[in-house]
Scaffold this active site. Structure first.
Site, PDB file in Angstrom:
ATOM      1  N   SER A 177       0.900  -1.123  -0.094  1.00 28.21           N
ATOM      2  CA  SER A 177      -0.156  -0.054   0.308  1.00 28.21           C
ATOM      3  C   SER A 177       0.697   1.214  -0.025  1.00 28.21           C
ATOM      4  O   SER A 177       0.295   2.015  -0.448  1.00 28.21           O
ATOM      5  CB  SER A 177      -0.910   0.055   1.212  1.00 28.21           C
ATOM      6  OG  SER A 177      -0.089  -0.009   2.466  1.00 28.21           O
ATOM      7  N   GLU A 178       2.118   1.163   0.496  1.00 30.17           N
ATOM      8  CA  GLU A 178       3.137   2.302   0.563  1.00 30.17           C
ATOM      9  C   GLU A 178       4.235   1.905   0.653  1.00 30.17           C
ATOM     10  O   GLU A 178       4.870   0.912   1.166  1.00 30.17           O
ATOM     11  CB  GLU A 178       2.751   3.123   1.824  1.00 30.17           C
ATOM     12  CG  GLU A 178       2.832   4.786   1.594  1.00 30.17           C
ATOM     13  CD  GLU A 178       1.503   5.120   0.968  1.00 30.17           C
ATOM     14  OE1 GLU A 178       1.453   6.066   0.071  1.00 30.17           O
ATOM     15  OE2 GLU A 178       0.321   4.770   1.381  1.00 30.17           O
ATOM     16  N   THR A 179       5.254   2.718  -0.159  1.00 24.98           N
ATOM     17  CA  THR A 179       6.631   2.609  -0.323  1.00 24.98           C
ATOM     18  C   THR A 179       7.316   4.065  -0.009  1.00 24.98           C
ATOM     19  O   THR A 179       6.800   4.881  -0.387  1.00 24.98           O
ATOM     20  CB  THR A 179       7.356   2.087  -1.550  1.00 24.98           C
ATOM     21  OG1 THR A 179       6.905   0.949  -1.879  1.00 24.98           O
ATOM     22  CG2 THR A 179       8.782   2.285  -1.459  1.00 24.98           C
TER      23      THR A 179
END
Length: 276
Positions: A46-48
């Site tokens: 969902s996020e980097t």
């Protein structure tokens, strides 16, 4: 070929494979945005988070966040994960780290076995209920609210935890309400002293259901603090992975505390030298 360290950290949990996983990539300098977006898509989380050292008095690092589909202006779980990497790998012994971000300078400090993030409060206000939103998300909300901060997420208030738990959204239908994301929330059932629960859906950001969304609590915490008449709250995001957040509404800020578990570390190979 550029070698980039990458860490995977589960945020807002004390167990591996719980909470919300984020990838954290420490860099000497940022590649171009195409490379950053490609790395986020490759990680498929969902996020980097990407950080670069910042030589200034107000921050230690510049921090940027990318979903598989876009850069975002604020992200809680990936900030918590990044703080974990700083405190445990990059600068052991540091007790407070400051990140320069699109949402201003964000501070994270060690707080016992938790990390505490100092985020902007985004109090929501009544918003007209979009036509068909109940059918799209799975149940008609009692109230719809939205922060005044641009095109941020809609807060959908439900009467009880069971209703939120049973939501079965049609993600394609929710995409029609671009650019919004959706925070479905309700009072806790009373188990475990949980004040309120939530689930979050972001099909317009390249995600379906986000397991635990720190930034959503910048909106929901001020709302529930007003409803309950207290500034300290314990919240649970009731996704399949689940996660716990300790919250304090403090003026125009929201202090968000959580725990982390590191599950992976390695090296990512960037096939060109697109460094800006």
């Amino acid at each position: 070929m550029i070698e980039i360290p990458v860490y995977q950290v589960d945020a807002f949990t004390t167990r591996a494979f719980g909470g919300n996983p984020a990838a954290v990539c420490p860099l000497d300098a940022f590649p171009d945005d195409v490379a950053l977006q490609s790395i986020a898509l490759e990680n498929n989380l969902s996020e980097t988070a990407f950080i670069v050292p910042f030589d200034g008095d107000d921050a230690h690092y510049t921090l940027r966040w990318f979903t598989p589909g876009t850069e975002v202006a604020l992200c809680g779980h990936a900030t918590l994960a990044t703080a974990h990497v700083v405190f445990n790998h990059l600068q052991p012994g540091l007790q407070e780290v400051r990140f320069r971000t699109l949402s201003g300078t964000l501070t994270v400090m060690c707080d016992g076995d938790r990390y505490q993030m100092n985020f902007p409060g985004l109090p929501p206000h009544a918003y007209p209920t979009p036509t068909g939103i109940g059918a799209a998300i799975g149940a008609e909300p009692d109230r719809v609210l939205k922060s005044n901060e641009g095109d941020r997420d809609l807060l959908l208030v439900y009467p009880d935890e069971a209703t939120v738990a049973c939501l079965s959204p049609d993600m394609n239908a929710l995409k029609a309400y671009a650019p919004f994301g959706f925070i479905a929330t309700a009072p806790g059932s009373g188990a475990g002293d949980v004040d309120f629960v939530s689930r979050c859906f972001f099909p317009n950001h390249g995600l379906g259901e986000d397991p635990v969304t720190g930034s959503a609590h910048c909106v929901s915490a001020p709302y529930w603090a007003k409803v309950f008449g207290k500034n300290k709250l314990f919240a649970r995001q009731i996704s399949a992975r689940s996660g716990d957040l300790w919250l304090e509404v403090k003026g125009d800020r929201v202090l968000i505390s959580g725990q982390t578990v590191e599950t992976m570390r390695g090296t990512l190979f960037l096939p060109d030298k697109r460094i800006s």
